[in-house]
Design an enzyme around this catalytic site. Structure first.
Site, PDB file in Angstrom:
ATOM      1  NE  ARG A   1      -4.053  -1.356   0.032  1.00 42.65           N
ATOM      2  CZ  ARG A   1      -4.356  -2.647  -0.704  1.00 42.65           C
ATOM      3  NH1 ARG A   1      -3.152  -2.890  -1.430  1.00 42.65           N
ATOM      4  NH2 ARG A   1      -5.171  -3.192  -0.820  1.00 42.65           N
TER       5      ARG A   1
ATOM      6  CD  GLU B   1      -2.667   2.913  -5.765  1.00 44.03           C
ATOM      7  OE1 GLU B   1      -3.258   1.983  -5.992  1.00 44.03           O
ATOM      8  OE2 GLU B   1      -1.532   2.915  -5.430  1.00 44.03           O
TER       9      GLU B   1
ATOM     10  CG  HIS C   1      -2.432  -1.044  -7.190  1.00 48.22           C
ATOM     11  ND1 HIS C   1      -2.862  -0.320  -6.187  1.00 48.22           N
ATOM     12  CD2 HIS C   1      -2.338  -2.082  -6.720  1.00 48.22           C
ATOM     13  CE1 HIS C   1      -3.195  -1.246  -5.184  1.00 48.22           C
ATOM     14  NE2 HIS C   1      -2.874  -2.395  -5.373  1.00 48.22           N
TER      15      HIS C   1
END
Length: 340
Positions: free
Chosen positions: A245, A274, A306
């Site tokens: 994270r 993000e 991601h």
């Protein structure tokens, strides 16, 4: 797994799915038929106060991680009759579990094989060690020189893994084949991990490791765990890897560490704030996350969108967890997601 108290959802068979990607849509359609879901409504939009009306008449809803399920959204879901919510993600820090329980909404999260993220982590480690980013830039302009691209061998390094849950443990097992020294730190020690790594305290991880990879959940204790104070404890030129994270890292302090060369290289698959950027096409938009734009320009910083989790196997498992849990809730059953 089911992370909230059990409540039946009645005999309502409509389900609402938010943040549905193209790669999920066909899997959802086929699975809905198998599960007896009479009506599955899908949208690419996240669940917000502006889109919650789409769930009216639905017994349950499912989203990915860019929907923020806060107190207001929980109340809005309650108002339209929703009593079950599933996030098609492993992490659920975007969900206010207390607010969901108060609204009478059962909550579940997904699971998928740890190997996708674990393999991606090893890939990022190797890319940083072999200066892949500047090498790629050069070859794209027909520059085949070697100056400045000399790499390091993982075999000779000490690697620290913070968090030895399923993903962290898989990373350790993968790295064991490279012959590097492995140190680990976690709230709960895993006997199988001890076959490959030595558990030590956090200060030892920071002071002795050439590479540190983070695999912890995001919570109050881990928020900004990588900061000016902890960076100061690391070896000069340490390599940091984050596929967990973005909020584990204080980006201002990380940036200073890169500028001062205390951090030798950085590989991030996640980034603080993000949401609304990653997983979207923003080529012609103004990106407001200035930290992201500044940090990605350094030749020793690798950033990806991601996507460490993003494998065919993981997508199938996430969809199954998302829909199967809502059906189980409707039948007032306990549910634990199984790998597909």
């Amino acid at each position: 797994r089911d992370v909230a108290p059990s409540r039946g959802l009645g005999d309502v068979y409509k389900r609402q799915a938010y943040e549905v990607r193209e790669d999920e849509a066909e899997i959802m359609k086929k699975l809905a038929g198998k599960l007896g879901i009479d009506e599955l409504v899908t949208t690419a939009e996240p669940l917000t106060l502006d889109t919650v009306h789409l769930a009216e008449g639905a017994a349950g809803v499912t989203t990915l991680g860019q929907s923020i399920i806060d107190e207001k959204v929980c109340q809005a879901l309650k108002n339209v009759g929703v009593k079950g919510y599933s996030t098609r993600t492993v992490g659920y820090n975007h969900v206010n579990l207390k607010a969901a329980a108060e609204a009478g909404i059962r909550v579940s999260n997904a699971t998928y094989s740890p190997h996708g993220v674990a393999e991606y982590t090893v890939m990022l480690i190797l890319m940083t060690l072999r200066n892949y980013k500047p090498a790629l830039y050069r070859i794209n302009v027909n520059d085949y020189s070697l100056n400045g691209l000399i790499g390091k061998e993982l075999h000779d390094m000490t690697v620290g893994i913070i968090g030895t849950g399923k993903i962290g443990a898989a990373v350790i097992q993968n790295l064991s084949g490279f012959g590097c020294k492995l140190l680990a730190h976690s709230r709960h020690e895993d006997e199988n991990v001890k076959k490959y790594a030595t558990y030590v305290d956090m200060d030892t991880i920071y002071s002795e490791c050439d590479i540190i990879s983070f695999h912890t959940p995001l919570n109050d204790a881990t928020y900004h765990m990588v900061n000016k104070r902890t960076i100061s404890k690391t070896k000069k030129g340490v390599i940091l890897i984050n596929c967990a994270r973005g909020e584990l890292m204080n980006i201002a302090d990380i940036t200073t560490g890169i500028e001062d060369e205390q951090i030798g290289a950085l590989a991030l698959d996640v980034f603080e704030n993000e949401n609304g950027i990653y997983h979207h096409d923003r080529k012609t938009d103004i990106i407001k996350n200035k930290d992201m734009a500044y940090l990605r320009q350094f030749p020793n910083v690798i950033m990806t969108q991601h996507m460490a989790f993003y494998t065919e196997q993981a997508v199938v498992s996430m969809v199954h967890c998302g829909l199967e849990s809502l059906v189980a809730f409707a039948e007032n059953k306990e549910y634990r997601c199984q790998l597909q």
